[in-house]
Write a protein that holds these residues in place. Structure first.
Motif, mmCIF file in Angstrom:
data_model
loop_
_atom_site.group_PDB
_atom_site.id
_atom_site.type_symbol
_atom_site.label_atom_id
_atom_site.label_comp_id
_atom_site.label_asym_id
_atom_site.label_seq_id
_atom_site.Cartn_x
_atom_site.Cartn_y
_atom_site.Cartn_z
ATOM 1 N N UNK A 36 6.194 13.615 -5.402
ATOM 2 C CA UNK A 36 7.116 12.625 -5.955
ATOM 3 C C UNK A 36 7.235 11.484 -4.939
ATOM 4 N N UNK A 37 6.825 10.282 -5.327
ATOM 5 C CA UNK A 37 6.747 9.162 -4.396
ATOM 6 C C UNK A 37 7.477 7.944 -4.939
ATOM 7 N N UNK A 70 17.164 3.877 -7.207
ATOM 8 C CA UNK A 70 16.969 4.644 -8.439
ATOM 9 C C UNK A 70 16.662 6.083 -8.076
ATOM 10 N N UNK A 71 16.768 6.956 -9.052
ATOM 11 C CA UNK A 71 16.395 8.347 -8.864
ATOM 12 C C UNK A 71 15.558 8.798 -10.055
ATOM 13 N N UNK A 72 14.675 9.746 -9.783
ATOM 14 C CA UNK A 72 13.850 10.335 -10.840
ATOM 15 C C UNK A 72 14.397 11.715 -11.163
ATOM 16 N N UNK A 79 18.275 21.342 -19.596
ATOM 17 C CA UNK A 79 18.133 21.353 -18.147
ATOM 18 C C UNK A 79 17.728 19.974 -17.639
ATOM 19 N N UNK A 80 18.242 19.605 -16.480
ATOM 20 C CA UNK A 80 17.906 18.334 -15.860
ATOM 21 C C UNK A 80 18.077 18.481 -14.363
ATOM 22 N N UNK A 81 17.036 18.126 -13.596
ATOM 23 C CA UNK A 81 17.090 18.249 -12.148
ATOM 24 C C UNK A 81 16.503 16.994 -11.512
ATOM 25 N N UNK A 82 17.052 16.635 -10.357
ATOM 26 C CA UNK A 82 16.535 15.476 -9.635
ATOM 27 C C UNK A 82 15.201 15.816 -8.976
ATOM 28 N N UNK A 83 14.284 14.862 -9.020
ATOM 29 C CA UNK A 83 13.033 14.934 -8.278
ATOM 30 C C UNK A 83 13.190 14.013 -7.075
ATOM 31 N N UNK A 84 13.383 14.590 -5.931
ATOM 32 C CA UNK A 84 13.646 13.783 -4.736
ATOM 33 C C UNK A 84 12.377 13.099 -4.261
ATOM 34 N N UNK A 85 12.450 11.796 -4.050
ATOM 35 C CA UNK A 85 11.287 11.050 -3.579
ATOM 36 C C UNK A 85 10.866 11.535 -2.197
ATOM 37 N N UNK A 86 9.562 11.529 -1.973
ATOM 38 C CA UNK A 86 9.021 11.952 -0.694
ATOM 39 C C UNK A 86 8.912 13.446 -0.531
ATOM 40 N N UNK A 87 8.896 14.178 -1.643
ATOM 41 C CA UNK A 87 8.801 15.636 -1.575
ATOM 42 C C UNK A 87 7.669 16.137 -2.465
ATOM 43 N N UNK A 88 7.297 17.388 -2.247
ATOM 44 C CA UNK A 88 6.371 18.104 -3.126
ATOM 45 C C UNK A 88 7.142 19.281 -3.704
ATOM 46 N N UNK A 89 7.143 19.404 -5.022
ATOM 47 C CA UNK A 89 7.926 20.445 -5.683
ATOM 48 C C UNK A 89 7.012 21.320 -6.525
ATOM 49 N N UNK A 132 -2.035 23.405 -12.019
ATOM 50 C CA UNK A 132 -2.363 21.986 -11.997
ATOM 51 C C UNK A 132 -1.466 21.274 -10.982
ATOM 52 N N UNK A 133 -1.902 20.110 -10.537
ATOM 53 C CA UNK A 133 -1.100 19.301 -9.620
ATOM 54 C C UNK A 133 -0.875 17.938 -10.244
ATOM 55 N N UNK A 134 0.287 17.345 -9.948
ATOM 56 C CA UNK A 134 0.707 16.113 -10.610
ATOM 57 C C UNK A 134 1.240 15.119 -9.585
ATOM 58 N N UNK A 135 1.207 13.845 -9.981
ATOM 59 C CA UNK A 135 1.820 12.781 -9.203
ATOM 60 C C UNK A 135 2.880 12.111 -10.063
ATOM 61 N N UNK A 136 4.066 11.937 -9.494
ATOM 62 C CA UNK A 136 5.153 11.199 -10.136
ATOM 63 C C UNK A 136 5.520 10.074 -9.178
ATOM 64 N N UNK A 137 5.341 8.837 -9.617
ATOM 65 C CA UNK A 137 5.468 7.696 -8.707
ATOM 66 C C UNK A 137 6.333 6.603 -9.340
#
Length: 247
Positions: free
Chosen positions: A131-132, A141-143, A155-165, A195-200
């Motif tokens: 998550x970048x 902003x927050x994702x 369900x809803x959870x924050x994706x913190x920028x600069x992390x791998x989840x 699988x691996x993903x990018x959220x930017x």
């Protein structure tokens, strides 16, 4: 007396010759180069490896692409977007299947220079996402990742920028919202195991000349939801695939 020769129905068979050099050669790991273009420009991205162009299609802003190729530590990857250039040396890659994720964006200080964020994914049972935030501007902003609107739970959870989840397989959406809760962008996300993903978060606030790019999201890859059901109808992966919004 015993008879010699190969005729008839004798019970004894000649033993097969011992196998020689029957060791199976080790399987070479598959390394995937994944590039997302977050560089705010109308010009498309071109990628070179050791001076050889390796992008069959050019990648526009907010597009991503994947390429399966034998990348070796020390290989130079060079990127060109209009007059802007940048390069990176391939790091030491794991000895297992892995993905080298690169996100290209405009350098904050040297505006005609391409900057990079990178991450190496290795195969895990659970899905992973990096998550970048490469947005250029003061707006915060927050994702968040959440179930689709028609899901039975909310369900809803924050994706913190600069992390791998790590993520569980399923159908979700990623929303980008301001600190005041204002919705800025939303993108679907189908998560498959392993699988691996990018959220930017991408975009740029208006410059003195008035040109700005809205806050948006890149979510890649776009997995096929049919694979969640084990459908054999899901299309095969190509040697190079791209997705995003073409300019």
């Amino acid at each position: 007396s015993a008879e010699k020769g190969g005729g008839g129905g004798g019970l004894l068979r000649a033993s097969p010759a011992p196998l020689r050099n029957a060791l199976v050669p080790p399987v070479e790991p598959k390394h995937t180069l994944r590039v997302c273009n977050a560089y705010t420009s109308w010009d498309a991205l071109r990628i070179y490896r050791n001076e050889e162009m390796i992008t069959p299609p050019s990648l526009a802003y907010r597009q991503c692409g994947e390429l399966w190729l034998p990348i070796v530590a020390g290989d130079e990857l060079r990127f060109q977007i209009g007059p802007s250039e940048g390069s990176i040396s391939v790091p030491e890659m794991p000895s297992t299947d892995s993905v080298l994720q690169l996100v290209l964006y405009k350098h904050q200080t040297f505006r005609d220079t391409i900057a990079f964020e990178s991450h190496v994914f290795t195969k895990l049972v659970n899905a992973q996402a990096v998550v970048l935030d490469v947005y250029s501007g003061q707006a915060e902003a927050e994702a968040r990742i959440q179930d689709l609107n028609n899901a039975s739970s909310a369900r809803s959870e924050e994706l913190e920028f600069g992390t791998v989840v790590e993520l569980s397989a399923g159908m979700y959406e990623v929303v980008l919202q301001g600190k005041d809760g204002t919705l800025q962008a939303r993108e679907p996300l189908v998560v498959l195991s392993k699988e691996s993903y990018a959220v930017v978060r991408v975009g740029a606030e208006a410059s003195p000349d008035g040109l700005g790019w809205p806050q948006e999201l890149i979510v890649f890859p776009h997995s096929d939801a049919r694979a969640l059901l084990g459908s054999s109808a899901a299309p095969p992966r190509r040697s190079w695939r791209t997705a995003g919004v073409a300019i």
